[in-house]
Design a protein around this motif. Structure first.
Motif, PDB file in Angstrom:
ATOM      1  N   ILE A  10       0.829  -1.204   0.000  1.00 44.82           N
ATOM      2  CA  ILE A  10       0.000   0.000   0.000  1.00 44.82           C
ATOM      3  C   ILE A  10       0.860   1.248   0.000  1.00 44.82           C
ATOM      4  CG2 ILE A  10      -1.656   1.331   1.370  1.00 44.82           C
ATOM      5  CD1 ILE A  10      -2.767  -1.400   2.316  1.00 44.82           C
ATOM      6  N   LEU A  13       2.380   1.767  -3.447  1.00 41.84           N
ATOM      7  CA  LEU A  13       1.401   2.274  -4.401  1.00 41.84           C
ATOM      8  C   LEU A  13       1.056   3.721  -4.137  1.00 41.84           C
ATOM      9  CD1 LEU A  13      -0.922  -0.842  -4.582  1.00 41.84           C
ATOM     10  CD2 LEU A  13       0.348   0.136  -6.488  1.00 41.84           C
ATOM     11  N   ALA A  14       0.978   4.069  -2.849  1.00 38.89           N
ATOM     12  CA  ALA A  14       0.666   5.454  -2.499  1.00 38.89           C
ATOM     13  C   ALA A  14       1.763   6.390  -2.971  1.00 38.89           C
ATOM     14  CB  ALA A  14       0.464   5.580  -0.992  1.00 38.89           C
ATOM     15  N   VAL A  17       1.701   7.693  -7.021  1.00 43.52           N
ATOM     16  CA  VAL A  17       0.479   8.348  -7.488  1.00 43.52           C
ATOM     17  C   VAL A  17       0.707   9.000  -8.844  1.00 43.52           C
ATOM     18  CG1 VAL A  17      -1.148  10.208  -7.048  1.00 43.52           C
ATOM     19  CG2 VAL A  17      -0.392   8.753  -5.181  1.00 43.52           C
ATOM     20  N   SER A  35      -4.648   6.267  -4.343  1.00 44.33           N
ATOM     21  CA  SER A  35      -3.310   5.705  -4.175  1.00 44.33           C
ATOM     22  C   SER A  35      -2.595   5.623  -5.509  1.00 44.33           C
ATOM     23  CB  SER A  35      -3.406   4.301  -3.566  1.00 44.33           C
ATOM     24  OG  SER A  35      -4.074   4.337  -2.323  1.00 44.33           O
ATOM     25  N   LYS A  36      -3.370   5.437  -6.563  1.00 51.08           N
ATOM     26  CA  LYS A  36      -2.806   5.356  -7.913  1.00 51.08           C
ATOM     27  C   LYS A  36      -3.920   5.544  -8.915  1.00 51.08           C
ATOM     28  CE  LYS A  36      -0.056   2.352 -10.947  1.00 51.08           C
ATOM     29  NZ  LYS A  36       0.570   1.022 -11.134  1.00 51.08           N
ATOM     30  N   TYR A  86      -8.035   3.042  -4.601  1.00 53.92           N
ATOM     31  CA  TYR A  86      -7.992   3.459  -3.199  1.00 53.92           C
ATOM     32  C   TYR A  86      -7.807   2.213  -2.344  1.00 53.92           C
ATOM     33  CZ  TYR A  86     -10.165   7.752  -5.003  1.00 53.92           C
ATOM     34  OH  TYR A  86     -10.453   8.902  -5.698  1.00 53.92           O
ATOM     35  N   GLU A  89      -6.591   0.989   4.957  1.00 55.77           N
ATOM     36  CA  GLU A  89      -5.519   0.677   5.906  1.00 55.77           C
ATOM     37  C   GLU A  89      -5.605  -0.771   6.369  1.00 55.77           C
ATOM     38  OE1 GLU A  89      -5.408   3.394   9.139  1.00 55.77           O
ATOM     39  OE2 GLU A  89      -5.072   5.162   7.881  1.00 55.77           O
ATOM     40  N   THR A 121     -13.443   2.398   1.944  1.00 52.98           N
ATOM     41  CA  THR A 121     -12.128   2.104   2.517  1.00 52.98           C
ATOM     42  C   THR A 121     -12.168   2.118   4.040  1.00 52.98           C
ATOM     43  OG1 THR A 121     -11.496   4.439   2.210  1.00 52.98           O
ATOM     44  CG2 THR A 121     -10.791   2.862   0.516  1.00 52.98           C
ATOM     45  N   THR A 126     -11.278  -2.338  -0.771  1.00 52.98           N
ATOM     46  CA  THR A 126     -10.453  -1.720  -1.804  1.00 52.98           C
ATOM     47  C   THR A 126     -11.381  -1.214  -2.907  1.00 52.98           C
ATOM     48  OG1 THR A 126      -8.653  -3.244  -1.281  1.00 52.98           O
ATOM     49  CG2 THR A 126      -8.533  -2.102  -3.398  1.00 52.98           C
ATOM     50  N   TRP A 160      -2.667  -7.417  -4.066  1.00 51.30           N
ATOM     51  CA  TRP A 160      -3.396  -6.421  -3.280  1.00 51.30           C
ATOM     52  C   TRP A 160      -4.119  -7.041  -2.091  1.00 51.30           C
ATOM     53  CZ3 TRP A 160      -6.269  -3.980  -8.077  1.00 51.30           C
ATOM     54  CH2 TRP A 160      -5.337  -3.264  -8.853  1.00 51.30           C
TER      55      TRP A 160
END
Length: 337
Positions: A10, A13-14, A17, A35-36, A86, A89, A121, A126, A160
């Motif tokens: 995560i 990926l964040a 962006v 996140s992307k 997205y 957490e 989220t 996801t 993921w």
């Protein structure tokens, strides 16, 4: 502190962006950022996962005007298909591919996109919010983009931590999500579950939304008029028109293999008559498909996930907590299957 593998994914990926054009606009009342962002063509094809060249965009939607995002998040003139990812957490293994509405003329990227992702989220889901190409009378285009989003996400699901992928749509986006639900082409593009919020289901003029129908398959006169056509072309166009109306009246396409569906609508919806959801639900029942439907007495149309928290007003405020509790309880039940 122990760092899990999913947390590393995560975070990576964040950090990667990709901001595309006006997608960077700050939406009111919500600080959530993707996140992307994945461009379906050609980035999705070049990723080595998900998309094959044969599943490329194919037919153009014919739009030449520049894409534009209004202050309320409505995006017009979309010609570059993409989706925002997205990551929660604490992922619970579920993912939804979200199709915002807008009559197939715009994409409502805040009310039925970012705000949806924020709430999903929080629940551990996801999310991929699709900025699909608007059809402009090219009816295959939006579904192609959503199905390619499914292919990409299925290919990346294991990394993921995603075990189940559903689709969610609102209004015309509900028609697109219902199209994905009933017109899937293989196991990769078949949703595991479907969430339809005040969806357009039928193209029958007695209950459809005119803008959705016209933007998807074109004006009736395009097909029915004989002007400039010989007899053969005229009769062929009329026959094709009838086939399109039948195909994209999605209540006609429910089978026992249709995935489980959650429906929500309001009785006083004057934009998309509640009969759309009722007819679809009855076909689901007839075919033995697990289905849950909530019809609220008032709330109108377009309430989406615009709550007081985000916009200062909630068109479904009196039943918001009931709606969300029912939705997330149903989604949890899908996760247990």
């Amino acid at each position: 502190m122990k760092i899990t593998g999913s947390a590393i994914i995560i975070a990576a990926l964040a950090a990667a962006v990709l901001v595309y054009g006006q997608d960077a606009c700050a939406q009111p009342g919500c600080d959530l950022k993707p996140s992307k962002t994945v461009l379906l063509y050609p980035e999705g094809q070049d990723s080595g996962k998900g998309l094959q060249e044969a599943w490329g965009p194919g037919e153009s939607n014919g739009i030449t005007e520049q894409e534009f995002t209004e202050d309320n998040g409505n995006i017009s003139n979309i010609t570059e298909a993409r989706f925002d990812l997205y990551f929660p957490e604490k992922p619970n293994g579920q993912m939804v591919i979200v199709c915002p509405g807008g009559g197939y003329g715009i994409v409502s990227s805040y009310n039925e996109g970012v705000y949806v992702a924020d709430r999903m989220t929080e629940h551990g889901v996801t999310v991929a919010v699709v900025k699909y190409r608007l059809p402009n009378g090219h009816w295959t285009v939006p579904l192609t983009d959503v199905q390619n989003t499914f292919r990409y996400c299925r290919a990346h699901a294991s990394e993921w931590g995603v075990r189940q992928i559903g689709v969610m749509g609102f209004s015309a986006g509900g028609h697109l999500a219902a199209s994905a639900t009933t017109l899937y082409s293989d196991k990769k593009t078949r949703p595991d579950f479907s969430i339809l919020i005040y969806p357009v289901i039928s193209l029958d003029w007695s209950m459809t939304h005119g803008g959705t129908r016209t933007n998807l398959i074109g004006e009736d006169n395009r097909w029915q008029s004989r002007q400039g056509k010989d007899y053969e072309q005229w009769t062929a166009d009329k026959a094709m028109h009838g086939k399109l109306v039948e195909k994209y009246s999605l209540e006609n396409n429910v089978t026992p293999d249709t995935p489980p569906v959650f429906l929500a609508h309001c009785t006083d919806d004057s934009t998309v008559p509640v009969q759309n959801s009722i007819d679809f639900y009855m076909e689901l029942v007839k075919n033995g498909v697990p289905a849950e439907m909530h019809i609220f007495p008032y709330g109108g149309h377009g309430w989406g996930f615009s709550t007081v928290e985000y916009t200062g007003y909630d068109g479904l405020g009196y039943a918001r907590s009931e709606f969300e509790a029912s939705l997330f309880r149903w989604m949890d039940s899908m996760r247990e299957k």
